[in-house]
Design an enzyme around this catalytic site. Structure first.
Site, PDB file in Angstrom:
ATOM      1  N   LYS A  11     -63.591  10.366  14.551  1.00  0.00           N
ATOM      2  CA  LYS A  11     -64.718  10.224  15.397  1.00  0.00           C
ATOM      3  C   LYS A  11     -64.159   9.998  17.011  1.00  0.00           C
ATOM      4  CE  LYS A  11     -68.045   8.533  12.305  1.00  0.00           C
ATOM      5  NZ  LYS A  11     -68.891   9.191  12.126  1.00  0.00           N
ATOM      6  N   ARG A  57     -70.922  10.528   1.419  1.00  0.00           N
ATOM      7  CA  ARG A  57     -71.470  11.124   0.271  1.00  0.00           C
ATOM      8  C   ARG A  57     -70.598  11.120  -0.799  1.00  0.00           C
ATOM      9  NH1 ARG A  57     -72.844  16.181   3.836  1.00  0.00           N
ATOM     10  NH2 ARG A  57     -72.721  14.655   5.512  1.00  0.00           N
TER      11      ARG A  57
HETATM   12  N1  BES Z   1     -71.144   7.090   9.375  1.00  0.00           N
HETATM   13  C1  BES Z   1     -71.571   8.400   9.586  1.00  0.00           C
HETATM   14  C2  BES Z   1     -72.859   8.670  10.053  1.00  0.00           C
HETATM   15  C3  BES Z   1     -73.501   7.957  10.873  1.00  0.00           C
HETATM   16  C4  BES Z   1     -73.600   8.462  12.507  1.00  0.00           C
HETATM   17  C5  BES Z   1     -73.972   6.641  10.937  1.00  0.00           C
HETATM   18  C6  BES Z   1     -74.273   7.689  13.411  1.00  0.00           C
HETATM   19  C7  BES Z   1     -74.612   5.943  11.753  1.00  0.00           C
HETATM   20  C8  BES Z   1     -74.522   6.631  13.281  1.00  0.00           C
HETATM   21  C9  BES Z   1     -71.182   9.672   8.549  1.00  0.00           C
HETATM   22  O1  BES Z   1     -69.999   9.211   7.862  1.00  0.00           O
HETATM   23  C10 BES Z   1     -70.824  10.605   9.227  1.00  0.00           C
HETATM   24  O2  BES Z   1     -69.887  10.467  10.221  1.00  0.00           O
HETATM   25  N2  BES Z   1     -71.357  11.627   9.014  1.00  0.00           N
HETATM   26  C11 BES Z   1     -71.092  13.166   9.754  1.00  0.00           C
HETATM   27  C12 BES Z   1     -71.404  14.318   8.676  1.00  0.00           C
HETATM   28  C13 BES Z   1     -70.810  15.437   9.173  1.00  0.00           C
HETATM   29  C14 BES Z   1     -69.548  15.316   9.400  1.00  0.00           C
HETATM   30  C15 BES Z   1     -71.247  16.630   8.472  1.00  0.00           C
HETATM   31  C16 BES Z   1     -72.134  13.253  10.901  1.00  0.00           C
HETATM   32  O3  BES Z   1     -73.212  12.688  10.948  1.00  0.00           O
HETATM   33  O4  BES Z   1     -71.647  13.435  12.096  1.00  0.00           O
HETATM   34 ZN    ZN Z   2     -68.083   9.485   8.478  1.00  0.00          ZN
END
Ligand code: BES
Ligand code: ZN
Ligand code: ZN
Length: 490
Positions: free
Chosen positions: A271, A345
């Site tokens: 991230k 997931r």
């Molecule tokens: N924990 C994050 C989602 C999230 C984003 C929670 C912002 C709270 C605030 C999750 O694990 C994630 O990173 N999801 C990705 C999925 C993508 C790679 C398909 C996302 O939302 O970018």
């Molecule tokens: Zn994530």
């Protein structure tokens, strides 16, 4: 600390009185206060519009007393959640005035139920007063507050609402348990501490907690969960909580499955720093189910509820899983990992399989800070829901109307399911740029084995960058109350 009780007498020597008013009806049986109100109304300084406040003073028996006028808008449009919001807001006035003993002169209600008013006021005050300041070494600015709800303006006997206040206090405390767990930083709140906290709360509120360690998780074949966890030096924990309130009906068992990423770096699909700094909140789903279990057990509700949290950290090391890996799962499906940041997931599907196969869940709710796409679609206002059962969803909507935690059902058309089919395995863990919240939900839906199922994506609602209504900046505790109300309805 704030203590809210019902007390119909004004006799206590309070330093502050709150008078809530409906728009166009600014009067109480007190000439001095009425004169002040008339003057404020004439000068457009306070007319009772929803959410407006005005601080004033009066002298009573030689003592100066603060008075806060609180606008509720029109009685016609009032809801319990609007009462929560109004009282959440008035906390700021009490802080400015440095109040410590407060009396709320409940209003005369023509149509709105006093029980709903008392519930909303209590929850708004307690949730609005919440602060996470245990790590601040500055002298604590938040003073203890004692609030009495009462007064002679209202047309009903107030004693009958003692139980309403008691339940509202309990519900707020459930939400605060969840907020505290989420606000705790990830260097402290590692999976083993989350498990220890569940054990501690289980003892305090009376639910059973079993914690499974790495070896047991391996024996269960939770390969998807383990792949997410393996990059971290902090050992994963599978936390299982049980409340059997209806032992004669063993086949009926509601499972609450909460995402428990104590930190999400994104893994090798790293991230950016600006998206990572709030990722201690990625166990918001776990906090919600733990908070809900505290409420369920405390009220000893006559339902069988099991909660499952696959707690781990998504970290980077030589041992981390990588984009392109193909991994198994407890449910037996093989998954192509195209993005290590879509880790939630993976942990959730194994927790769901565990809940169904090992704990005998007959219906499943999962709750997770799952996708940034939920924030894009619904902002911080509503939780996105994916389901395979409309009757189940109707109960969730009923629960939502009781707690003010807004939900919104997203479509789950077959077309979306195609987006998560892999060319070289059964499923892939990302469905592309489109419909991200739906495809993430449907990925979990692939593991529910035809059980009635609700998926709650709280990525937008579990955390606030700045305070809104009765939620301060940081963790909101989203989910604890709605899951409790939902469990009561099943
Ligand atoms: N924990 C994050 C989602 C999230 C984003 C929670 C912002 C709270 C605030 C999750 O694990 C994630 O990173 N999801 C990705 C999925 C993508 C790679 C398909 C996302 O939302 O970018
Ligand atoms: Zn994530
Ligand atoms: Zn995550």
């Amino acid at each position: 600390m704030i203590k809210v009780t019902i007390n119909k007498k004004v006799c206590r020597e309070v330093d502050t009185i709150i008078f809530p008013f409906f728009e166009g009806n600014l009067s109480i049986p007190n000439e001095e206060v009425n004169n002040t109100l008339k003057r404020l109304e004439e000068r457009d300084q306070f007319k009772g519009a929803f959410g407006t406040t005005f601080n004033s003073t009066r002298t009573k028996d030689g003592r100066v007393q603060d008075i806060v006028f609180l606008g509720l808008g029109k009685e016609d449009g009032l809801t319990v959640d609007k009462v929560r919001k109004a009282f959440g807001k008035v906390i700021k006035n009490l802080e400015t005035l440095k109040s410590s003993e407060v009396f709320v002169g409940l209003p005369y209600l023509e149509k709105f139920e006093m029980a709903g008013f008392v519930k909303g006021a209590t929850e708004g005050l307690i949730l609005g007063a919440y602060k996470f300041d245990k790590y601040s070494t500055e002298e604590k600015k938040a003073k203890d507050l004692i609030v009495d709800l009462g007064g002679h303006r209202c047309n009903v006997e107030l004693d009958q609402f003692e139980a309403v206040v008691e339940e509202a206090v309990m519900l707020s405390e459930g939400t605060i348990i969840a907020r505290d767990l989420v606000n705790e930083p990830a260097n402290i709140m590692i999976p083993s501490l989350l498990a220890d906290e569940a054990v501690r709360l289980g003892k305090e509120f009376g639910f059973e907690v079993e914690v499974k360690d790495l070896k047991e998780i391996e024996e269960l074949g939770m390969e998807a969960f383990l792949n997410v966890a393996k990059g971290s030096i902090n050992e994963p924990k599978l936390i299982v909580m049980r409340h059997f309130g209806e032992p004669d009906n063993k086949d009926k068992r509601l499972a609450l499955v909460g995402k428990g990423l104590t930190f999400d770096t994104g893994g090798y699909s790293l991230k950016p720093s600006t998206s990572m700094d709030t990722m201690k909140s990625d166990m918001g789903g776990a906090a919600a189910v733990i908070g809900a279990m505290c409420l369920i057990a405390q009220k000893n509700i006559k339902k069988n509820v099991v909660a499952v949290v696959a707690a781990c950290e998504n970290a980077i090391s030589g041992g981390s899983y990588k984009p392109g890996d193909i991994i198994g799962s407890m449910g037996g499906k093989n998954i192509e990992v195209l993005n290590t940041d879509a880790e939630g997931r993976l942990t959730l599907v194994d927790a769901v399989t565990y809940a169904i196969r090992k704990e005998g869940a007959s219906e499943v709710v999962d709750i997770a800070t799952l996708t940034g796409a939920a924030l894009v679609a619904l902002g911080t206002t509503a939780t996105g829901v994916v389901t395979n059962n409309d009757e189940f969803y109707n109960d969730l909507e009923k629960a939502s109307s009781l707690t003010g935690e807004k939900v919104w059902k997203l479509p789950a058309f077959e077309e979306y399911k195609k987006l998560i089919k892999s060319d070289i395995a059964d499923l892939k863990n990302v469905g592309g740029r489109h419909a991200g919240t739906i495809t993430a939900g449907l990925f979990i839906g692939e593991f529910v084995e035809d059980k009635p199922w609700l998926h709650l994506d709280i990525a937008g609602t579990a955390w606030l960058g700045s305070a809104v209504d009765y939620c301060p900046k940081g963790a909101t505790g989203e989910g604890a109350r709605i899951l409790y109300e939902l469990a009561k309805l099943r």
